[in-house]
Design a protein around this motif. Structure first.
Motif, PDB file in Angstrom:
ATOM      1  N   GLN A   1       0.828  -1.195   0.000  1.00 15.69           N
ATOM      2  CA  GLN A   1       0.000   0.000   0.000  1.00 15.69           C
ATOM      3  C   GLN A   1       0.868   1.254   0.000  1.00 15.69           C
ATOM      4  N   LYS A   2       0.216   2.429  -0.144  1.00 19.35           N
ATOM      5  CA  LYS A   2       1.001   3.666  -0.194  1.00 19.35           C
ATOM      6  C   LYS A   2       0.097   4.872   0.051  1.00 19.35           C
ATOM      7  N   LEU A   3       0.512   5.728   0.996  1.00 17.26           N
ATOM      8  CA  LEU A   3      -0.084   7.051   1.161  1.00 17.26           C
ATOM      9  C   LEU A   3       0.911   8.039   0.566  1.00 17.26           C
ATOM     10  N   PRO A   4       0.685   8.522  -0.652  1.00 18.16           N
ATOM     11  CA  PRO A   4       1.708   9.312  -1.352  1.00 18.16           C
ATOM     12  C   PRO A   4       2.252  10.459  -0.501  1.00 18.16           C
ATOM     13  N   ASP A   5       3.583  10.468  -0.373  1.00 16.66           N
ATOM     14  CA  ASP A   5       4.299  11.513   0.376  1.00 16.66           C
ATOM     15  C   ASP A   5       3.842  11.610   1.825  1.00 16.66           C
ATOM     16  N   ASP A   6       3.189  10.559   2.322  1.00 17.90           N
ATOM     17  CA  ASP A   6       2.633  10.581   3.686  1.00 17.90           C
ATOM     18  C   ASP A   6       1.714  11.778   3.913  1.00 17.90           C
ATOM     19  N   ASP A   7       1.051  12.217   2.866  1.00 15.07           N
ATOM     20  CA  ASP A   7       0.158  13.371   2.930  1.00 15.07           C
ATOM     21  C   ASP A   7      -1.252  12.881   3.228  1.00 15.07           C
ATOM     22  N   PRO A   8      -1.816  13.197   4.394  1.00 14.83           N
ATOM     23  CA  PRO A   8      -3.159  12.704   4.728  1.00 14.83           C
ATOM     24  C   PRO A   8      -4.232  13.221   3.788  1.00 14.83           C
ATOM     25  N   GLY A   9      -3.917  14.244   3.023  1.00 14.38           N
ATOM     26  CA  GLY A   9      -4.883  14.742   2.055  1.00 14.38           C
ATOM     27  C   GLY A   9      -4.924  13.949   0.772  1.00 14.38           C
ATOM     28  N   GLU A  10      -3.965  13.050   0.576  1.00 13.30           N
ATOM     29  CA  GLU A  10      -3.922  12.235  -0.626  1.00 13.30           C
ATOM     30  C   GLU A  10      -4.735  10.951  -0.435  1.00 13.30           C
ATOM     31  N   GLU A  11      -5.100  10.321  -1.544  1.00 12.78           N
ATOM     32  CA  GLU A  11      -5.800   9.044  -1.483  1.00 12.78           C
ATOM     33  C   GLU A  11      -4.847   7.949  -1.025  1.00 12.78           C
ATOM     34  N   PHE A  12      -5.279   7.144  -0.052  1.00 18.09           N
ATOM     35  CA  PHE A  12      -4.483   6.027   0.453  1.00 18.09           C
ATOM     36  C   PHE A  12      -4.648   4.872  -0.540  1.00 18.09           C
ATOM     37  N   LEU A  13      -3.588   4.532  -1.250  1.00 14.69           N
ATOM     38  CA  LEU A  13      -3.663   3.534  -2.313  1.00 14.69           C
ATOM     39  C   LEU A  13      -3.478   2.135  -1.734  1.00 14.69           C
ATOM     40  N   PRO A  14      -4.352   1.185  -2.089  1.00 14.54           N
ATOM     41  CA  PRO A  14      -4.259  -0.158  -1.504  1.00 14.54           C
ATOM     42  C   PRO A  14      -3.134  -0.967  -2.120  1.00 14.54           C
ATOM     43  N   GLY A  15      -2.723  -1.997  -1.378  1.00 13.68           N
ATOM     44  CA  GLY A  15      -1.806  -2.980  -1.923  1.00 13.68           C
ATOM     45  C   GLY A  15      -2.546  -3.969  -2.799  1.00 13.68           C
ATOM     46  N   VAL A  16      -1.815  -4.942  -3.318  1.00 13.77           N
ATOM     47  CA  VAL A  16      -2.425  -5.944  -4.180  1.00 13.77           C
ATOM     48  C   VAL A  16      -3.465  -6.736  -3.387  1.00 13.77           C
ATOM     49  N   ASN A  17      -4.529  -7.167  -4.048  1.00  9.94           N
ATOM     50  CA  ASN A  17      -5.644  -7.859  -3.405  1.00  9.94           C
ATOM     51  C   ASN A  17      -5.177  -9.163  -2.751  1.00  9.94           C
ATOM     52  N   HIS A  18      -5.412  -9.283  -1.443  1.00 10.29           N
ATOM     53  CA  HIS A  18      -5.091 -10.500  -0.691  1.00 10.29           C
ATOM     54  C   HIS A  18      -3.650 -10.956  -0.951  1.00 10.29           C
ATOM     55  N   GLY A  19      -2.714 -10.013  -0.839  1.00  5.98           N
ATOM     56  CA  GLY A  19      -1.311 -10.352  -1.035  1.00  5.98           C
ATOM     57  C   GLY A  19      -0.816 -11.365  -0.013  1.00  5.98           C
ATOM     58  N   TYR A  20       0.050 -12.260  -0.445  1.00  6.97           N
ATOM     59  CA  TYR A  20       0.668 -13.225   0.459  1.00  6.97           C
ATOM     60  C   TYR A  20       2.147 -12.909   0.670  1.00  6.97           C
ATOM     61  N   LEU A  21       2.870 -12.620  -0.408  1.00  8.52           N
ATOM     62  CA  LEU A  21       4.311 -12.412  -0.292  1.00  8.52           C
ATOM     63  C   LEU A  21       4.772 -11.529  -1.450  1.00  8.52           C
ATOM     64  N   GLY A  22       5.539 -10.498  -1.122  1.00  5.62           N
ATOM     65  CA  GLY A  22       6.078  -9.614  -2.147  1.00  5.62           C
ATOM     66  C   GLY A  22       7.589  -9.549  -2.057  1.00  5.62           C
ATOM     67  N   VAL A  23       8.294 -10.032  -3.092  1.00  6.76           N
ATOM     68  CA  VAL A  23       9.757 -10.014  -3.140  1.00  6.76           C
ATOM     69  C   VAL A  23      10.171  -8.816  -3.986  1.00  6.76           C
ATOM     70  N   GLY A  24      10.798  -7.837  -3.363  1.00 10.53           N
ATOM     71  CA  GLY A  24      11.233  -6.648  -4.065  1.00 10.53           C
ATOM     72  C   GLY A  24      12.688  -6.745  -4.480  1.00 10.53           C
ATOM     73  N   LEU A  25      12.955  -6.669  -5.775  1.00  6.68           N
ATOM     74  CA  LEU A  25      14.322  -6.601  -6.313  1.00  6.68           C
ATOM     75  C   LEU A  25      14.596  -5.117  -6.490  1.00  6.68           C
ATOM     76  N   ASP A  26      15.021  -4.500  -5.380  1.00  7.62           N
ATOM     77  CA  ASP A  26      14.908  -3.059  -5.202  1.00  7.62           C
ATOM     78  C   ASP A  26      16.222  -2.352  -5.511  1.00  7.62           C
ATOM     79  N   VAL A  27      16.286  -1.730  -6.666  1.00  8.29           N
ATOM     80  CA  VAL A  27      17.488  -0.985  -7.047  1.00  8.29           C
ATOM     81  C   VAL A  27      17.583   0.315  -6.255  1.00  8.29           C
ATOM     82  N   LEU A  28      16.481   1.075  -6.190  1.00  4.04           N
ATOM     83  CA  LEU A  28      16.529   2.365  -5.492  1.00  4.04           C
ATOM     84  C   LEU A  28      16.603   2.189  -3.985  1.00  4.04           C
ATOM     85  N   GLY A  29      15.701   1.357  -3.406  1.00  3.80           N
ATOM     86  CA  GLY A  29      15.801   1.056  -1.986  1.00  3.80           C
ATOM     87  C   GLY A  29      14.671   1.513  -1.108  1.00  3.80           C
ATOM     88  N   ASN A  30      13.603   2.103  -1.649  1.00  2.96           N
ATOM     89  CA  ASN A  30      12.522   2.576  -0.782  1.00  2.96           C
ATOM     90  C   ASN A  30      11.579   1.457  -0.330  1.00  2.96           C
TER      91      ASN A  30
END
Length: 702
Positions: free
Chosen positions: A168-197
């Motif tokens: 999930q994600k609240l863009p820029d942690d701004d409470p005025g933004e729409e809180f975007l959901p994660g993937v439906n009924h996620g079980y496991l997410g493996v991030g191959l993360d170049v940037l690192g966030n």
């Protein structure tokens, strides 16, 4: 197997504790690919397995160029021209790639496999990935591989940016933004993360989790988990997706958090000339290829292992091993996602292969309850349970006549009856919880799949699901009609509805709603637990019914308890309606008086076309009336006409004291005839008092 409970928000937080970096003992991974592949797609051709759906700009470089697709999911097609960055050429089959993004800004792409795969023997997924050629420093963002509960729908990824299409994600942690959901009924997410966030919990990643990322929830420059494989656990909506583990030795809250990867996820390729051939581009991209294997060993003690071959001469190296989240879903669906923002990269995928981690039976069956919509924690009588049956041919030969049987569910439907080696399909069936289930406190039903392999019967091991049931308020309805006859246009069909209180509380305001019958009346409108009442209603058959050949109508009962409306499962009944030519006759006259000899008695005949075809040559014959005239002699289906005739009372009628005459309607040169219609009138016999017999009465009229 018994259905495992789905993960609650609290459970999602607790799962954040199963992390290698928190000092827990990690058992050795045992998962290895076994048997035939369940999915095997290279993405090198001009087309791909149609079970993969694209999201956003995801496209095939092996296919001819195509226009940029619109938002949302769509079939995988060719890539648009004029891409940004060193992308491989288009129309390059058999040297194509799945391109998630080029190196332009603010892209969000995914490819989704929305078809359930069995999880009962674990899963091993291997794929090649490329992250290279960004136009910014640092490059970004990364690629995620994720699994969801296969009983849920996978029609969209999660939030992008640092959430990599999984969390999930609240863009820029701004409470005025729409809180975007994660993937439906996620079980496991493996991030191959170049940037690192993806490593950090900024922007409300891991919302509601007890255990948080070592990097906490603050925004960090540079990103806290550069060149990191980070794993996040189960989540749904805006809750969960907790940090589980990552390829670092530092799990304290004090950075930096250096990656322990033995190579770089980001490849060195910086240029692919616009005029490069597909073969030349492939050679230029080879140094940036990374082969990733994600393994989950079978329950009851599943282990997640991630291995990477950096193609640097050191072969495949295990980079992470950790207990996998529990409970494990009965089935999996999976996807890949990538994104760019202010920072960019090219993201490519190839050679996706999915195998079970341990041997499956030749024919495998997994039974589960659909998660769309989310099922109740406890069922009550009358509720419908949408079962899914994931059937997999794990053998080396095709199977025919594949079907599923369930000891409590009838009418199971499957999308096909043949399965190629390694192929899976999902069959569906519905079970309605009964009052007996409520009294028992649960219901268990068992299913098996069967098929034929070159003349040899094949049967799966059985799989069962147990559901908790409480009596609760509930209603049942049984609808009936006389289905032994074929009805005609204009016929009135009486329906009977038996409504039963199958719950444990009194129900008031009992009514029945039928999609074709109005003015249904019930003998009783209040029902004690276990009591029933009979309701009745009538339906008149229409011309359209005759043209359709049948009428199916559906009814449901309703009642109220403590202000809550209780509705029964629907029940339907089908009656046959003849479309053959037919005609009906209704004959009327004034029978309220007595007639004298010589009176003229007018008769009215209503003739109706009760069939499904037009009738011509409509006539009426009467055994006592010589001339009957009709207003119309041609009748459309359902139409009526009025005919008239007159009869003169005779002395002979007076002797008998009455006159009965019989009429029939006919059409189409007398080939279509109605049933006879009779009418009887009373004739005065007063002459008998004067002359003593009817012979004298005849003299009076001479």
């Amino acid at each position: 197997m018994t259905t495992m409970p789905r993960l609650t928000g609290a459970a999602l937080g607790v799962l954040g504790l199963v992390s290698t970096g928190l000092g827990l003992t990690t058992p050795p991974a045992q998962a290895q690919p076994v048997g035939v592949p369940l999915v095997n797609e290279t993405f090198t051709g001009a087309s791909a397995d149609s079970r993969f759906e694209a999201f956003g700009p995801a496209c095939l470089t092996g296919a001819p160029e195509a226009t940029a697709p619109g938002p949302g999911t769509h079939p995988l097609t060719g890539c648009p021209p004029n891409a940004t960055g060193p992308v491989p050429p288009n129309d390059a089959a058999p040297n194509g790639y799945l391109r998630l993004t080029d190196a332009s800004n603010d892209q969000s792409a995914a490819v989704l496999y929305n078809h359930a795969l069995p999880a009962n023997q674990g899963l091993v997924t291997t794929f090649d990935q490329w992250q290279y050629g960004g136009t910014t420093n640092p490059p970004a963002d990364g690629i995620s591989f994720f699994l969801i509960d296969g009983a849920a729908s996978l029609t969209a990824p999660g939030a992008f940016g640092g959430s990599l299409g999984y969390a999930q994600k609240l863009p820029d942690d701004d409470p005025g933004e729409e809180f975007l959901p994660g993937v439906n009924h996620g079980y496991l997410g493996v991030g191959l993360d170049v940037l690192g966030n993806y490593f950090g919990d900024w922007e409300h990643r891991g919302n509601g989790c007890d255990n948080r990322s070592p990097a906490g929830t603050e925004f960090r420059i540079p990103a806290p988990g550069t060149n990191m494989v980070t794993v996040r656990g189960p989540g749904n909506g805006t809750e969960g997706y907790c940090f589980l583990t990552a390829t670092t030795d530092n799990f304290s809250t004090t950075g930096p958090w250096e990656s322990t990867l033995p190579g770089q996820l980001h490849g060195p390729t910086t240029e692919v000339p616009a005029d490069a051939t597909p073969e030349e581009a492939e050679a230029l991209l080879e140094p940036s290829r990374r082969t990733v294997t994600v393994e989950i060993s079978p329950a009851p003690d599943p282990v997640l292992t991630v291995s990477i071959d950096f193609h640097d001469g050191n072969g495949t190296q295990q980079v992470l091993s950790s207990p996998a989240p529990q409970p494990v879903p009965d089935t999996y669906k999976f996807g890949f996602a990538a994104s760019t923002g202010l920072f960019t990269d090219v993201h490519l995928i190839r050679n996706v292969s999915v195998h079970p981690a341990a041997e499956l039976p030749q024919l495998n069956l997994v039974k589960q309850v659909s998660q769309d919509p989310a099922p109740p924690a406890v069922y009550t009588p009358g509720m419908e349970v949408p079962f899914e049956y994931v059937v997999t041919n794990s053998g080396n030969t095709p199977l025919s006549d594949v079907n599923v049987t369930d000891d409590r569910v009838t009418g199971i439907t499957c999308p096909k009856t043949t399965l190629a080696s390694g192929e899976s399909m999902t069959c569906t069936g519905t079970y309605t919880v009964t009052a007996a289930d409520g009294r028992a406190g649960s219901v268990t039903n068992t299913a098996t799949a069967s098929g034929d392999s070159d003349g040899t019967p094949v049967t799966s091991p059985p799989d069962e699901v147990t559901l908790p049931v409480t009596p609760g308020p509930s209603l049942g309805i049984e609808k009936s009609a006389d289905t032994t006859q074929a009805y005609q246009v204009g016929d009135e069909v009486p329906y009977t509805y038996t409504v039963t209180n199958t719950g444990d509380t009194e129900l008031t305001g009992i009514t029945v709603n039928d999609n074709r019958v109005t003015e249904i009346t019930c003998e009783d409108t209040t029902l004690a637990p276990g009591a029933n009442t009979t309701c009745t209603g009538t339906y008149t058959v229409t011309v359209q019914d005759a043209q359709d050949g049948s009428v199916t109508n559906t009814a449901a009962a309703q009642g109220t308890t403590n202000g809550t409306t209780v509705t029964s499962p629907p029940d339907e009944e089908t009656i046959a309606v003849t479309a053959e030519p037919s005609i009906s006759l209704k004959k009327t006259t004034d029978t309220s008086r007595s007639y004298d000899v010589g009176d003229e008695v007018p008769y009215t005949y209503t003739v109706t076309n009760t069939g499904g075809t037009e009738l011509t040559g409509v006539t009426v014959t009467d055994n006592r009336i010589s001339e009957v005239t009709c207003q119309d002699t041609t009748l459309a289906p359902g139409a009526s006409t009025t005919c008239t005739g007159t009869y003169t009372v005779t002395t002979a009628d007076a002797k008998k004291g009455k006159v009965t005459n019989t009429a029939e309607a006919s059409a189409e040169n007398d080939t279509v005839r109605s049933d006879p219609a009779k009418a009887t009138i009373t004739v005065k016999t007063a002459c008998k008092d004067t002359y003593g017999d009817y012979g004298d009465c005849e003299k009076e009229y001479r």
